[in-house]
Design an enzyme around this catalytic site. Structure first.
Site, mmCIF file in Angstrom:
data_model
loop_
_atom_site.group_PDB
_atom_site.id
_atom_site.type_symbol
_atom_site.label_atom_id
_atom_site.label_comp_id
_atom_site.label_asym_id
_atom_site.label_seq_id
_atom_site.Cartn_x
_atom_site.Cartn_y
_atom_site.Cartn_z
ATOM 1 N N ARG A 1 38.307 34.122 29.966
ATOM 2 C CA ARG A 1 37.398 34.664 28.943
ATOM 3 C C ARG A 1 36.377 33.573 28.667
ATOM 4 N NH1 ARG A 1 37.506 38.643 24.757
ATOM 5 N NH2 ARG A 1 36.550 37.941 22.813
ATOM 6 N N HIS B 1 32.262 43.024 30.625
ATOM 7 C CA HIS B 1 33.566 43.151 29.961
ATOM 8 C C HIS B 1 34.340 44.287 30.653
ATOM 9 C CE1 HIS B 1 36.604 42.583 27.139
ATOM 10 N NE2 HIS B 1 35.991 42.826 25.998
ATOM 11 N N GLN C 1 37.713 45.958 29.139
ATOM 12 C CA GLN C 1 37.486 46.838 27.998
ATOM 13 C C GLN C 1 37.027 48.217 28.449
ATOM 14 O OE1 GLN C 1 37.851 46.294 24.459
ATOM 15 N NE2 GLN C 1 37.640 48.511 24.648
ATOM 16 N N ASP D 1 29.120 48.681 19.091
ATOM 17 C CA ASP D 1 29.717 47.347 19.120
ATOM 18 C C ASP D 1 28.984 46.504 18.080
ATOM 19 O OD1 ASP D 1 31.152 45.101 19.839
ATOM 20 O OD2 ASP D 1 30.213 44.838 21.796
#
Length: 302
Positions: A103, A130, A133, A221
């Site tokens: 990450r 990402h 996700q 988001d």
């Protein structure tokens, strides 16, 4: 030849369907109380340059559920790229563990890890992408709608790493993806161009109404991601018209799902009544991070 999961764009539709199908099986068996110690004797190294709730817990719990073990590496532990070069870290870890999850702040770091590691590398998040996700989100949509093909997914807010990975997914599955964002906050131009070359149905607009019209799912988001804190005041002003609230949801399909990758700032990008309302699948998305990442690890190592 080793496999990595750096970008959804790197995989075929068939490979993505394998991972999604595996996640469904592992989730169902877990709910039924049937353990799957598939990765006994395997070790996952987790490299974190950014703090995390979902990424750390789901990978650590997931590897434990699968019978393996985990080594957590915080920034001071290795000084990635400062105390020790990224290639050196990759080559050392390749001799000790079986799998790396990273990450990172910059996408270049996770790419460089994959280039120099002889074991699979998973992109747990970078500034560009990402993928874990969005694969969890795809699993959530399949659970609620039975498919991805033919759906309309709308994103309202910043054209960030989440959006870039949604665009990559749209190049693999025939669903329509619309992004409403202020000028200057569009998704990555290279990601968008490559996805469109591969048939992705992607619309970029400054109109929230245009993006959410007939949407099966409305996604948002945070307006300010980690590393952008100095821009927070400017971003709050720019994104004020891009809040997902009841009025916005009224413009989508009546049964449209509410989606958010978390953490959420209630009252900014989304209102509490929408985030916690009956159409929200936000915490199902969060749970599915566990199941999809279990499937990714199994797919990479088996």
């Amino acid at each position: 030849m080793k496999r990595d999961l750096i970008s959804i764009a790197d995989l075929t539709r068939g490979e993505l369907e394998e991972i999604l199908s595996c996640a469904q099986r592992l989730k169902a068996d877990r709910k039924a109380g049937w353990p799957h110690p598939i990765l006994v004797g395997k070790t996952l190294a987790m490299i974190f340059e950014k703090p995390s709730l979902r990424t750390r817990v789901t990978f650590e719990v997931g590897m434990t559920q699968l019978g393996g073990s985990v080594v957590y590496l915080a920034p001071p532990d290795i000084g990635l790229g400062t105390r020790e070069t990224v290639p050196d870290v990759a080559q050392n870890l390749s001799r000790w563990v079986d799998l790396i999850m990273a990450r990172t702040f910059t996408h270049r770091t996770v790419v460089e890890l994959a280039q120099h590691a002889t074991i699979p590398v998973i992109n747990g998040l970078s500034d560009l992408l990402h993928p874990c996700q969005i694969l969890a989100d795809c699993l959530t949509l399949i659970e609620h709608r039975g498919r991805l093909d033919g759906l309309n997914v709308a994103f309202v807010g910043d054209g960030n790493n989440v959006v870039n990975s949604w665009i990559n997914a749209a190049s693999k599955f025939p669903f329509a993806f619309a992004v409403a964002c202020p000028a200057g906050y569009e998704p990555d131009t290279d990601v968008l161009a490559r996805a469109r070359q591969h048939g992705a149905q992607v619309t970029i607009t400054q109109s929230v109404e245009e993006a959410v019209r007939d949407a099966d799912a409305v996604y948002t988001d945070v307006w300010t991601s980690m590393g952008q804190e100095k821009e927070s005041a400017i971003r709050r002003e720019a994104f004020k018209p891009y809040q997902v609230n009841a009025a916005v949801m009224a413009q989508a399909k009546k049964d449209a799902l509410v989606m958010h990758c978390l953490p959420a700032h209630r009252g900014e990008e989304i209102t509490a009544d929408v985030l916690e309302g009956p159409q929200s699948v936000v915490f199902e998305q969060s749970e599915n991070r566990l199941h999809i990442q279990n499937a990714i690890m199994v797919w990479l190592l088996k």
